[in-house]
Write a protein that holds these residues in place. Sequence first.
Motif, PDB file in Angstrom:
ATOM      1  N   VAL A 243       0.836  -1.199   0.000  1.00 13.82           N
ATOM      2  CA  VAL A 243       0.000   0.000   0.000  1.00 13.82           C
ATOM      3  C   VAL A 243       0.874   1.253   0.000  1.00 13.82           C
ATOM      4  CG1 VAL A 243      -1.784   1.275   1.244  1.00 13.82           C
ATOM      5  CG2 VAL A 243      -1.764  -1.219   1.313  1.00 13.82           C
ATOM      6  N   ASP A 244       0.681   2.079  -0.987  1.00 10.58           N
ATOM      7  CA  ASP A 244       1.408   3.345  -1.004  1.00 10.58           C
ATOM      8  C   ASP A 244       0.569   4.375  -0.260  1.00 10.58           C
ATOM      9  OD1 ASP A 244       3.472   4.999  -1.518  1.00 10.58           O
ATOM     10  OD2 ASP A 244       2.718   5.656  -3.470  1.00 10.58           O
ATOM     11  N   TYR A 245       1.234   5.320   0.373  1.00 13.65           N
ATOM     12  CA  TYR A 245       0.457   6.289   1.144  1.00 13.65           C
ATOM     13  C   TYR A 245       1.176   7.628   1.201  1.00 13.65           C
ATOM     14  CZ  TYR A 245       3.732   5.051   4.893  1.00 13.65           C
ATOM     15  OH  TYR A 245       4.861   4.813   5.636  1.00 13.65           O
ATOM     16  N   GLU A 246       0.406   8.634   1.525  1.00 14.03           N
ATOM     17  CA  GLU A 246       0.934   9.996   1.664  1.00 14.03           C
ATOM     18  C   GLU A 246       1.167  10.299   3.141  1.00 14.03           C
ATOM     19  OE1 GLU A 246       1.403  12.066  -0.962  1.00 14.03           O
ATOM     20  OE2 GLU A 246       0.570  10.647  -2.426  1.00 14.03           O
ATOM     21  N   PHE A 247       1.947  11.346   3.390  1.00 15.68           N
ATOM     22  CA  PHE A 247       2.252  11.776   4.757  1.00 15.68           C
ATOM     23  C   PHE A 247       0.985  12.077   5.555  1.00 15.68           C
ATOM     24  CE2 PHE A 247       2.995  15.423   7.622  1.00 15.68           C
ATOM     25  CZ  PHE A 247       3.898  14.850   8.494  1.00 15.68           C
ATOM     26  N   ASP A 248       0.045  12.811   4.930  1.00 15.26           N
ATOM     27  CA  ASP A 248      -1.171  13.194   5.662  1.00 15.26           C
ATOM     28  C   ASP A 248      -1.969  11.961   6.073  1.00 15.26           C
ATOM     29  OD1 ASP A 248      -1.548  13.689   2.557  1.00 15.26           O
ATOM     30  OD2 ASP A 248      -3.478  13.021   3.324  1.00 15.26           O
ATOM     31  N   GLU A 249      -1.963  10.932   5.236  1.00 18.35           N
ATOM     32  CA  GLU A 249      -2.689   9.700   5.568  1.00 18.35           C
ATOM     33  C   GLU A 249      -2.025   8.970   6.739  1.00 18.35           C
ATOM     34  OE1 GLU A 249      -4.118   9.073   0.926  1.00 18.35           O
ATOM     35  OE2 GLU A 249      -2.245   8.201   1.653  1.00 18.35           O
ATOM     36  N   LEU A 250      -0.695   8.995   6.757  1.00 16.05           N
ATOM     37  CA  LEU A 250       0.041   8.356   7.858  1.00 16.05           C
ATOM     38  C   LEU A 250      -0.285   9.032   9.193  1.00 16.05           C
ATOM     39  CD1 LEU A 250       2.358   6.426   8.889  1.00 16.05           C
ATOM     40  CD2 LEU A 250       3.864   8.404   8.619  1.00 16.05           C
ATOM     41  N   ILE A 251      -0.232  10.362   9.200  1.00 13.60           N
ATOM     42  CA  ILE A 251      -0.476  11.088  10.454  1.00 13.60           C
ATOM     43  C   ILE A 251      -1.903  10.861  10.933  1.00 13.60           C
ATOM     44  CG2 ILE A 251      -0.596  13.389  11.524  1.00 13.60           C
ATOM     45  CD1 ILE A 251       2.283  12.314  10.921  1.00 13.60           C
ATOM     46  N   LEU A 252      -2.873  10.968  10.021  1.00 15.61           N
ATOM     47  CA  LEU A 252      -4.275  10.810  10.441  1.00 15.61           C
ATOM     48  C   LEU A 252      -4.538   9.388  10.931  1.00 15.61           C
ATOM     49  CD1 LEU A 252      -6.023  13.026   7.755  1.00 15.61           C
ATOM     50  CD2 LEU A 252      -5.828  13.479  10.211  1.00 15.61           C
TER      51      LEU A 252
END
Lengths: 262, 304
Positions: A6-15
């Motif tokens: 799964v690829d993800y963005e920084f904002d998704e990681l923090i939330l």
Amino acid sequence: MTRKIVDYEFDELILSTLARQLQDGDRVFTGVASPVQMLATLLAKATHAPNLIYFTILGAINPDPNPRPFSTGDPHLFDCCENAITFPEIFDLANNGRMDVAFLGGVQIDQFGSLNMSIIGKDYNQPKVRLPGGAGGPLMIRTFRRIVSWRPNHSPRNLVEKVPFITSPGWIPAAKGIRNGGPDVIVTDLCVFKLSRENNRIRLESLHRGITLEQVKQQTGFAFEVPNKIPETAPPSKKEINTLSVLIDPDGIRKSLLKPPQ
Amino acid sequence: MAQSSKFIPFNQLVRKFIPDGSHVYLEGLLVNRLPMAVIHELIRAKVRNLRVVSAPNGLAIDQLIGAGCVAELEFYFLGFMTQNGFAMMHRFRDAAEQGTIQVKESMGYAICMALRAGAYGIPFMPLPDFRGSDLLSIRNDYQIMQSPYDPNNTVITVPALRPDVLILHAHAADSRGNIFLDEPWTTFTLTTAQACEKVVVTVEDIIESDTLDPSCITIPHFLIDAISQVPYGAAPTALNHRYEVDQAHISVYLEKAKTAEGFDQYRDEYIISCSNHAAFMQKTGFPPPWKPYDSEDSLREGDR
């Protein structure tokens, strides 16, 4: 075709990291200037914590605003809530042990888990920098069962050895008969710290993808415990990423609220 | 029914009820329902030496401080989020850093409990122990006390707050002067009204008496001292079910208020040169009309 991680963005990681601090059934409070915390709470409720009860500073309970507001004082929160309560009643509930989690931030956080939202400088009456004020923090930090802090811009200026002014008290060394407070978890843009109320220590829990221990050490003003093997902060799941983009934040306000370091 | 004598022209509201040196409490929170029309009128009337107690309504406080109206400020949080990030209150910040206003920092619950004490007619209120906070070192009026009923229980006492005037913007008044706020839970506004010596209100609408469901009345008429009709009286902040935050105008303010000179320009252009709130509305344009929440929409999103 090979199966992709799964690829993800920084904002998704923090939330997702903030959302995972909340458990099903928790009564959760977000305060002033907390749109990130609001999105995380809504994400938790839409995924693993459907029975979470969400209290906003405006008093709206379990709001589901659409579109998501930037301000936690936006009256649209009233328009789509299950119920409402007044601001001081949220504290009343906490006094009686009826509240679980508060999101509390500090412009500065120190090694004792104390939060500074008041002043930087030596003279309180003519400070170098006047900060916005601690809102409900000074008491909430003790009366809520768990405290979660989101601290963007991880740097030695805001994660300090000792705050010049304790707005909301963490644990107070040498003070007898005073209950320990302080955040249980500090999520920064580089890592996750856990604080133990038992031994009053701050421990590195995990590093975000691509961040090294050296970076965190350089950017942190206090000493912290380091586990033998440091895990990477667990990535957001496909379900969380999908829920965020479809249900929680289709307008993408998270992109402007959460920018990766540098 | 004839209108109550409490209805007065807006230009008399400040001059009659909020003189120099008044101790005022401002209702509203962050970007919701700040009494901005009255704030601007206080600035036009050059009211001085106000002692302000405030909920987190930074925009109102920042303008009053910038215009030199404030001698003392009791508060617990000033600032709010916009689409451009956290809005810092620069006029407040400069004044506090230079020591030109007296700062009485508190916390939300302490101010609420002090208002409860004022409303209940008792001298102080006990709060759960928050020793360890340096607020106790700067607030000599907050005392540490042992519970008279349990020696193991320490409380912090806060003295009753009894401000001279509550300033509030509301949705409507009926012709008797009963005040209606169209928000789901408003009992603390009533508590605050009871704590204050006088209550002055601006309203969007005036409606016939006996048309309000009594259970919807936020503050009964006998607690109200003066009412003026001021449409859009909370703009550029929002009013539930009526209008949205005017983000564009707030951005103009935040940019100007970064410096004292910029603030003075804003004050002259948007406050002093506008003879009243209607003129301010003409200048800035009406705030965005209320966009009702569409639950159908949200369900469809969930099904996708």
